[in-house]
Write a protein that holds these residues in place. Structure first.
Motif, mmCIF file in Angstrom:
data_model
loop_
_atom_site.group_PDB
_atom_site.id
_atom_site.type_symbol
_atom_site.label_atom_id
_atom_site.label_comp_id
_atom_site.label_asym_id
_atom_site.label_seq_id
_atom_site.Cartn_x
_atom_site.Cartn_y
_atom_site.Cartn_z
ATOM 1 N N ASN A 182 0.817 -1.225 0.000
ATOM 2 C CA ASN A 182 0.000 0.000 0.000
ATOM 3 C C ASN A 182 0.849 1.273 0.000
ATOM 4 O OD1 ASN A 182 1.004 -0.005 2.569
ATOM 5 N ND2 ASN A 182 -0.984 -0.014 3.598
ATOM 6 N N GLY A 183 2.163 1.134 -0.132
ATOM 7 C CA GLY A 183 3.040 2.293 -0.215
ATOM 8 C C GLY A 183 3.556 2.804 1.116
ATOM 9 N N LEU A 184 3.114 2.261 2.235
ATOM 10 C CA LEU A 184 3.613 2.678 3.549
ATOM 11 C C LEU A 184 5.018 2.128 3.782
ATOM 12 C CD1 LEU A 184 0.427 2.078 5.739
ATOM 13 C CD2 LEU A 184 1.301 4.263 4.895
ATOM 14 N N MET A 185 5.702 2.704 4.771
ATOM 15 C CA MET A 185 7.036 2.224 5.144
ATOM 16 C C MET A 185 6.906 0.872 5.838
ATOM 17 S SD MET A 185 9.654 4.269 4.506
ATOM 18 C CE MET A 185 10.807 3.929 5.805
ATOM 19 N N ALA A 186 7.608 -0.105 5.327
ATOM 20 C CA ALA A 186 7.564 -1.440 5.922
ATOM 21 C C ALA A 186 8.749 -1.682 6.845
ATOM 22 C CB ALA A 186 7.534 -2.492 4.826
ATOM 23 N N THR A 187 9.580 -0.655 7.055
ATOM 24 C CA THR A 187 10.767 -0.803 7.891
ATOM 25 C C THR A 187 10.707 0.039 9.156
ATOM 26 O OG1 THR A 187 11.874 0.940 6.635
ATOM 27 C CG2 THR A 187 12.256 -1.325 5.921
ATOM 28 N N ASP A 188 9.589 0.645 9.428
ATOM 29 C CA ASP A 188 9.457 1.560 10.560
ATOM 30 C C ASP A 188 8.811 0.853 11.744
ATOM 31 O OD1 ASP A 188 9.395 3.760 12.187
ATOM 32 O OD2 ASP A 188 7.848 4.829 11.053
ATOM 33 N N ALA A 189 9.594 0.655 12.804
ATOM 34 C CA ALA A 189 9.072 -0.015 13.995
ATOM 35 C C ALA A 189 8.053 0.846 14.727
ATOM 36 C CB ALA A 189 10.221 -0.374 14.936
ATOM 37 N N ALA A 190 8.109 2.159 14.543
ATOM 38 C CA ALA A 190 7.177 3.063 15.216
ATOM 39 C C ALA A 190 5.762 2.981 14.627
ATOM 40 C CB ALA A 190 7.687 4.502 15.140
ATOM 41 N N SER A 191 5.651 2.590 13.371
ATOM 42 C CA SER A 191 4.325 2.459 12.754
ATOM 43 C C SER A 191 4.250 1.140 11.993
ATOM 44 C CB SER A 191 4.041 3.636 11.828
ATOM 45 O OG SER A 191 4.994 3.689 10.795
ATOM 46 N N PRO A 192 3.970 0.049 12.724
ATOM 47 C CA PRO A 192 3.875 -1.260 12.071
ATOM 48 C C PRO A 192 2.705 -1.294 11.082
ATOM 49 C CG PRO A 192 3.670 -1.448 14.465
ATOM 50 C CD PRO A 192 3.761 -0.014 14.145
ATOM 51 N N LEU A 193 2.844 -2.141 10.094
ATOM 52 C CA LEU A 193 1.799 -2.264 9.094
ATOM 53 C C LEU A 193 0.596 -3.003 9.676
ATOM 54 C CD1 LEU A 193 4.021 -3.254 6.060
ATOM 55 C CD2 LEU A 193 2.980 -1.040 6.514
#
Length: 141
Positions: free
Chosen positions: A83-94
């Motif tokens: 969906n284009g979101l960051m998949a490497t950001d622990a602060a905002s998990p998918l």
């Protein structure tokens, strides 16, 4: 003169037949190890506890791959979300249902140079073997 030419050609063919299975085995083993690690990272990263694949997980993956003879600094990771979101950001998990896609690559490292003996052209120097996987996130906020 003809005998020397026959000897050189025969020697080249014998060398290629002797060593060809060895480097192909190395190639298949590296590809299998990379795919196994890709699947493992996706399984962990898409679990209900995480929902991401961060730099620390990639570093641990490099350490595991080093045990199989892979040079860890040469492994490249590409982590994306469908969906284009960051998949490497622990602060905002998918969130659950979002696809995490992971691609890992590693150079061939001159494994095909012996093919020159029989007239085959090896892959270009910058070529890399790649593995790919996708898994849906199970993270529930």
């Amino acid at each position: 003169m003809r005998n020397i030419l026959v000897f050189v050609l025969f020697a080249a063919m014998v060398c290629w037949m002797m060593f060809s299975p060895i480097y192909k085995h190395v190639l298949i083993a590296r590809q299998a190890v990379l795919q196994q690690e890709t699947d493992y990272l996706l399984e962990v990263g898409a679990s209900g506890s995480y929902g991401y694949i961060d730099a620390a997980m990639m570093e641990q993956s490099r350490e595991r791959l080093e045990a199989f003879g892979v040079q860890p600094e040469l492994v490249d990771f590409e982590v994306t979300a469908d969906n284009g979101l960051m998949a490497t950001d622990a602060a905002s998990p998918l969130p659950r249902g979002t696809g995490i896609m992971l691609s890992m690559s590693y150079p061939y490292e001159d494994l095909f140079q012996i093919d020159r003996l029989i007239g085959l052209t090896p892959p270009p120097p910058g070529s890399r073997m790649r593995t790919f996987g996708m898994k849906m996130s199970e993270f529930m906020p």
